[in-house]
Motif scaffolding. Structure first.
Motif, short mmCIF file in Angstrom:
data_model
loop_
_atom_site.label_atom_id
_atom_site.label_comp_id
_atom_site.label_asym_id
_atom_site.label_seq_id
_atom_site.Cartn_x
_atom_site.Cartn_y
_atom_site.Cartn_z
N LEU A 35 0.83 -1.21 0.00
CA LEU A 35 0.00 0.00 0.00
C LEU A 35 0.86 1.26 0.00
N ALA A 77 2.65 1.51 -3.51
CA ALA A 77 1.70 1.88 -4.56
C ALA A 77 1.29 3.34 -4.42
N ALA A 78 1.00 3.78 -3.21
CA ALA A 78 0.62 5.17 -2.99
C ALA A 78 1.76 6.12 -3.36
N LEU A 104 1.98 6.29 -7.16
CA LEU A 104 0.83 7.02 -7.69
C LEU A 104 0.98 8.53 -7.45
N THR A 116 -5.35 3.15 -4.65
CA THR A 116 -4.15 2.59 -4.02
C THR A 116 -4.31 1.10 -3.74
N GLU A 118 -4.09 -0.95 -6.96
CA GLU A 118 -2.73 -0.93 -7.50
C GLU A 118 -1.77 -1.70 -6.59
N ALA A 119 -2.10 -1.80 -5.30
CA ALA A 119 -1.21 -2.47 -4.34
C ALA A 119 -1.28 -3.98 -4.43
#
Length: 298
Positions: free
Chosen positions: A96, A99-100, A103, A122, A125-126
């Motif tokens: 997480l 990914a964040a 992004l 997020t 995508e995580a």
């Protein structure tokens, strides 16, 4: 290994824990970065119901826990379900965060993004990040004794047809970086995500992307404890030092990214050099990760 043994391995200090986390994050990036350049996932995460977001997160956690029983991101395999679950929590949290961070770097999460949209995007995508972290030791594990068996590039000299081991090693690494970069850049270059991201970044943000690309490349090859990490620093070659090799591989990855953008007519002679530079740096991030994976293979 017993639960006590696994706990002892995990308590080996901040250095070992840091190396494990870098390995997991690197595996997550290798596995998950292509999906970060997928517009449909950005949109899906922005409108999907929160209950489905929680469900997806729970399912991914269960898959990661199961993968931890056979692989994982630590040097030692989880011996029981409790250890696997504890590592799973750590992996999902790390996924997480990674990914964040990416992004935000790609300007898909900004200060104007709503909390629900940011969380949804997020989480989805995580998920591949978490899977990549859980498989990192299995996919690119360090094999005990391989450093001692490594001959410093002699076999590579035969492969590239060059007798000088320094030149052969340099050519082998350059070729591996180019091939790895090509694999990822070829699948992303023709998409609309590149101009979409490029239109949202400013010059200072481009510098952040360059810095992140170099840092990720260095971490994957020299800090994550994957294959022959120590041996790479002992090889003879024109760029066989961590900093020099990282910079040289990044330049190669940028060149491959630019060629792919030209191939798919995303950039051309009718566009400004600023557009060329922006598009190339944006695509250079996944290309660099692919180049790092390619160098691990040689």
């Amino acid at each position: 290994m017993t639960t006590t043994g696994h706990a002892a391995a995990r308590s080996g200090g901040w250095r070992r824990e840091g190396a494990d986390l870098v390995r997991g994050a690197s595996g997550g990036l290798l596995f998950g970065v292509p999906l970060l350049y997928t517009m449909e996932v950005w949109w899906y995460g922005s409108w999907v119901h929160p209950r489905w977001v929680l469900g997806a997160l729970a399912i991914s956690f269960l898959v990661v826990v199961a993968l931890n029983r056979t692989s994982g991101f630590r040097d030692t395999r989880a011996s029981g379900w409790r250890d696997a679950a504890a590592d799973g929590v750590e992996m999902v949290a790390m996924a997480l965060i990674c990914a964040a961070a990416v992004l935000i770097l790609l300007r898909q999460i900004t200060v104007t993004t709503s909390l629900a949209e940011a969380i949804g995007t997020t989480v989805f995508e995580a998920i591949p990040f978490a899977f990549g972290a859980a498989l990192s030791r299995q996919l690119l594990r360090h094999v005990e004794g391989e450093d001692a068996d490594d001959d410093g590039g002699g076999d590579l000299a035969d492969d590239v047809g060059v007798e000088d081991p320094a030149i052969s090693r340099t050519l082998a690494d350059a070729g591996a970086a180019a091939v790895g970069a090509l694999v990822l850049a070829f699948s992303i270059a023709p998409t609309d995500e590149i101009p979409d991201i490029a239109d949202s970044v400013t010059a200072p943000w481009l510098l952040l992307i360059v810095g992140a690309s170099l840092l990720i490349s260095y971490a994957i090859v020299f800090a994550a404890g994957f294959r022959d990490q120590a041996g790479r620093q002992e090889h003879e070659g024109l760029f066989q030092r961590p900093f020099a090799e990282t910079v040289a591989a990044y330049v190669i990855s940028l060149a491959v990214a630019a060629l792919m953008l030209l191939f798919f007519q995303r950039i051309g002679p009718d566009q400004s050099w600023e557009t060329w530079m922006t598009y190339t740096i944006v695509l250079g991030l996944p290309a660099t990760i692919g180049g790092a994976a390619g160098r691990l293979a040689v």
